[in-house]
Design an enzyme around this catalytic site. Structure first.
Site, PDB file in Angstrom:
ATOM      1  N   LYS A 163       3.280  -6.375  -9.581  1.00 12.72           N
ATOM      2  CA  LYS A 163       3.571  -5.571  -8.391  1.00 12.72           C
ATOM      3  C   LYS A 163       3.935  -6.479  -7.222  1.00 12.72           C
ATOM      4  O   LYS A 163       3.233  -7.446  -6.945  1.00 12.72           O
ATOM      5  CB  LYS A 163       2.330  -4.744  -8.013  1.00 12.72           C
ATOM      6  CG  LYS A 163       1.892  -3.780  -9.099  1.00 12.72           C
ATOM      7  CD  LYS A 163       0.560  -3.118  -8.771  1.00 12.72           C
ATOM      8  CE  LYS A 163      -0.609  -4.069  -8.880  1.00 12.72           C
ATOM      9  NZ  LYS A 163      -1.924  -3.383  -8.799  1.00 12.72           N
ATOM     10  N   THR A 206      -2.731   1.582   3.141  1.00 11.14           N
ATOM     11  CA  THR A 206      -2.393   1.205   1.762  1.00 11.14           C
ATOM     12  C   THR A 206      -3.657   0.995   0.926  1.00 11.14           C
ATOM     13  O   THR A 206      -3.656   0.241  -0.033  1.00 11.14           O
ATOM     14  CB  THR A 206      -1.555  -0.095   1.751  1.00 11.14           C
ATOM     15  OG1 THR A 206      -2.254  -1.084   2.521  1.00 11.14           O
ATOM     16  CG2 THR A 206      -0.172   0.112   2.314  1.00 11.14           C
ATOM     17  N   GLY A 220      -5.998   1.600  -1.902  1.00 12.38           N
ATOM     18  CA  GLY A 220      -5.938   2.275  -3.200  1.00 12.38           C
ATOM     19  C   GLY A 220      -4.553   2.415  -3.805  1.00 12.38           C
ATOM     20  O   GLY A 220      -4.370   3.153  -4.779  1.00 12.38           O
ATOM     21  N   THR A 221      -3.585   1.690  -3.286  1.00 13.65           N
ATOM     22  CA  THR A 221      -2.216   1.800  -3.829  1.00 13.65           C
ATOM     23  C   THR A 221      -2.159   1.347  -5.293  1.00 13.65           C
ATOM     24  O   THR A 221      -1.518   1.983  -6.128  1.00 13.65           O
ATOM     25  CB  THR A 221      -1.215   0.965  -3.005  1.00 13.65           C
ATOM     26  OG1 THR A 221      -1.736  -0.362  -2.869  1.00 13.65           O
ATOM     27  CG2 THR A 221      -0.992   1.558  -1.642  1.00 13.65           C
ATOM     28  N   GLY A 222      -2.840   0.233  -5.580  1.00 13.42           N
ATOM     29  CA  GLY A 222      -2.817  -0.308  -6.945  1.00 13.42           C
ATOM     30  C   GLY A 222      -3.509   0.629  -7.928  1.00 13.42           C
ATOM     31  O   GLY A 222      -3.029   0.838  -9.056  1.00 13.42           O
ATOM     32  N   CYS A 223      -4.635   1.215  -7.498  1.00 16.40           N
ATOM     33  CA  CYS A 223      -5.369   2.157  -8.355  1.00 16.40           C
ATOM     34  C   CYS A 223      -4.493   3.378  -8.640  1.00 16.40           C
ATOM     35  O   CYS A 223      -4.429   3.874  -9.778  1.00 16.40           O
ATOM     36  CB  CYS A 223      -6.658   2.618  -7.668  1.00 16.40           C
ATOM     37  SG  CYS A 223      -7.715   1.261  -7.123  1.00 16.40           S
TER      38      CYS A 223
HETATM   39  N1  ATP Z   1       4.165  -0.971   2.238  1.00 14.79           N
HETATM   40  C1  ATP Z   1       4.583  -0.562   1.031  1.00 14.79           C
HETATM   41  N2  ATP Z   1       5.679   0.218   0.913  1.00 14.79           N
HETATM   42  C2  ATP Z   1       6.098   0.650  -0.295  1.00 14.79           C
HETATM   43  N3  ATP Z   1       5.484   0.342  -1.453  1.00 14.79           N
HETATM   44  C3  ATP Z   1       4.378  -0.438  -1.398  1.00 14.79           C
HETATM   45  C4  ATP Z   1       3.870  -0.928  -0.155  1.00 14.79           C
HETATM   46  N4  ATP Z   1       2.747  -1.678  -0.412  1.00 14.79           N
HETATM   47  C5  ATP Z   1       2.575  -1.626  -1.749  1.00 14.79           C
HETATM   48  N5  ATP Z   1       3.554  -0.914  -2.353  1.00 14.79           N
HETATM   49  C6  ATP Z   1       3.674  -0.595  -3.775  1.00 14.79           C
HETATM   50  O1  ATP Z   1       2.431   0.001  -4.146  1.00 14.79           O
HETATM   51  C7  ATP Z   1       2.095  -0.345  -5.481  1.00 14.79           C
HETATM   52  C8  ATP Z   1       0.755  -1.071  -5.485  1.00 14.79           C
HETATM   53  O2  ATP Z   1       1.012  -2.425  -5.154  1.00 14.79           O
HETATM   54  P1  ATP Z   1       0.047  -3.424  -4.411  1.00 14.79           P
HETATM   55  O3  ATP Z   1       0.662  -4.771  -4.552  1.00 14.79           O
HETATM   56  O4  ATP Z   1      -0.247  -2.900  -3.054  1.00 14.79           O
HETATM   57  O5  ATP Z   1      -1.228  -3.267  -5.324  1.00 14.79           O
HETATM   58  P2  ATP Z   1      -2.697  -3.778  -5.111  1.00 14.79           P
HETATM   59  O6  ATP Z   1      -2.712  -4.944  -4.173  1.00 14.79           O
HETATM   60  O7  ATP Z   1      -3.240  -3.973  -6.464  1.00 14.79           O
HETATM   61  O8  ATP Z   1      -3.380  -2.543  -4.416  1.00 14.79           O
HETATM   62  P3  ATP Z   1      -4.951  -2.313  -4.075  1.00 14.79           P
HETATM   63  O9  ATP Z   1      -5.073  -2.285  -2.608  1.00 14.79           O
HETATM   64  O10 ATP Z   1      -5.267  -0.974  -4.662  1.00 14.79           O
HETATM   65  O11 ATP Z   1      -5.725  -3.423  -4.719  1.00 14.79           O
HETATM   66  C9  ATP Z   1       3.269  -1.194  -5.988  1.00 14.79           C
HETATM   67  O12 ATP Z   1       4.198  -0.347  -6.620  1.00 14.79           O
HETATM   68  C10 ATP Z   1       3.849  -1.786  -4.696  1.00 14.79           C
HETATM   69  O13 ATP Z   1       5.182  -2.186  -4.851  1.00 14.79           O
HETATM   70  C1  HMH Z   2     -13.953   0.353  -6.429  1.00 16.05           C
HETATM   71  C2  HMH Z   2     -12.674  -0.268  -6.045  1.00 16.05           C
HETATM   72  N1  HMH Z   2     -11.766  -0.535  -7.009  1.00 16.05           N
HETATM   73  C3  HMH Z   2     -10.591  -1.115  -6.673  1.00 16.05           C
HETATM   74  C4  HMH Z   2     -10.307  -1.434  -5.365  1.00 16.05           C
HETATM   75  C5  HMH Z   2      -8.998  -2.109  -5.006  1.00 16.05           C
HETATM   76  O1  HMH Z   2      -8.179  -1.289  -4.316  1.00 16.05           O
HETATM   77  C6  HMH Z   2     -11.275  -1.127  -4.382  1.00 16.05           C
HETATM   78  N2  HMH Z   2     -11.081  -1.398  -3.061  1.00 16.05           N
HETATM   79  N3  HMH Z   2     -12.444  -0.563  -4.757  1.00 16.05           N
END
Ligand code: ATP
Ligand code: HMH
Length: 270
Positions: free
Chosen positions: A173, A204, A206-209
């Site tokens: 990502k 943002t 929880g975007t990854g989840c």
């Molecule tokens: N500001 C943004 N605008 C558009 N898409 C975004 C933005 N930030 C993240 N994304 C997208 O959101 C999804 C999650 O990516 P991100 O890299 O934020 O994950 P993460 O760091 O694992 O998230 P988390 O905060 O849940 O740990 C990906 O598809 C990424 O490209």
């Molecule tokens: C419980 C939990 N899982 C994943 C993340 C990452 O987004 C978080 N902040 N908290």
């Protein structure tokens, strides 16, 4: 209806972890189930404490689900320590579910570690080979490969290294880079890029989840890998664009917007 399980940590503030996963599952019309590996006292600003669930309880929760219910897909998020990873890996070997999407969560948005750093080797050896798809962000891909990743070309190199560690597909990502939010999928044969315009927002959490759960739900619903990722990317982009200004820090993604647009919600205030 398909049944999808999340194995992850609990975010009491509802934006990430198990809670984000279950909301994403509901929005995709799949029946959500959850195995809680850790109770994280967190909100949109900070992590206060982490209480890990003992491995025996994790194993029992997984048995409770699998002995009774057909599991059509699994998303795995936060795994705090080596023992938890070994337990989950053993249960995956025992039950061999299809479509395991592994989000190798390491650090929360504010910088608090959600995985003990000494568990990295166990994550690589025990978990990666059990996954159909892994979805690391840039810092996670860097930790797993030991590479510095700053360009799309380096994302591809890292994806190829990760595939060699035993997973079947890799989605790196690009949320942590600048410019468009570009994610790169590698299935061992070809690379596909999924691009969305970067949305200027601090919300943002929880975007990854959200993304990994949407992929797991789409796979369970019968989509091919690239289509599942494409649809999940569209879902998370909409969920970020309409992210909710809840809390004082990084607000959560919006799981209702897509449903609302389709007329699936009545009397909701958005
Ligand atoms: N500001 C943004 N605008 C558009 N898409 C975004 C933005 N930030 C993240 N994304 C997208 O959101 C999804 C999650 O990516 P991100 O890299 O934020 O994950 P993460 O760091 O694992 O998230 P988390 O905060 O849940 O740990 C990906 O598809 C990424 O490209
Ligand atoms: C419980 C939990 N899982 C994943 C993340 C990452 O987004 C978080 N902040 N908290």
């Amino acid at each position: 209806m398909k049944n999808v399980l999340t194995i992850a940590g609990s975010d009491c503030s509802g934006g990430a972890g198990i809670q984000a996963d279950l909301k994403t599952f509901a929005a995709h019309g799949v029946y959500g189930m959850s195995v809680i590996v850790s109770v994280v006292a967190e909100n949109t600003c900070r992590v206060i404490s982490i209480k890990d669930i003992p491995p025996k309880s994790i194993a029992d929760q997984i048995d409770a689900v699998f002995e009774d219910i057909r599991v059509d897909g699994v998303k795995i998020g936060m795994l705090s320590n080596k023992e938890q990873m070994k337990t989950v890996a053993d249960k995956l070997l025992q039950y061999r579910p299809r479509g395991v999407v592994l989000d190798p969560v390491m650090v929360a948005k504010g910088g608090c570690a959600l995985m003990h750093p000494e568990a990295l080797e166990t994550l690589k050896k025990e978990m990666l080979p059990r996954a159909f798809l892994i979805t690391p962000n840039i810092p996670e891909a860097e930790a797993l490969t030991g590479m510095k990743i700053e360009t799309a070309e380096e994302m591809k190199q890292a994806a190829a290294l990760l595939l060699k560690m035993g997973t079947q597909n890799v989605l790196i990502k690009g949320g942590h880079l600048s410019g468009d939010a570009v994610d790169i999928l590698y299935d061992g044969k070809e690379f596909s890029a999924f691009t969305a315009e970067r949305i200027q927002t601090k919300n943002t959490h929880g975007t990854g989840c959200t993304l990994s759960s949407a992929i797991a739900a789409n796979l369970a619903n019968g989509m091919g890998t690239a289509d599942a990722v494409k649809a999940a990317k569209e879902y998370v982009t909409t969920a970020i664009r309409h992210a909710l200004p809840i809390g004082k820090g990084h607000g959560p993604t919006n799981h209702f917007y897509t449903l609302y647009q389709k007329g699936g919600l009545r009397n909701a205030e958005l």
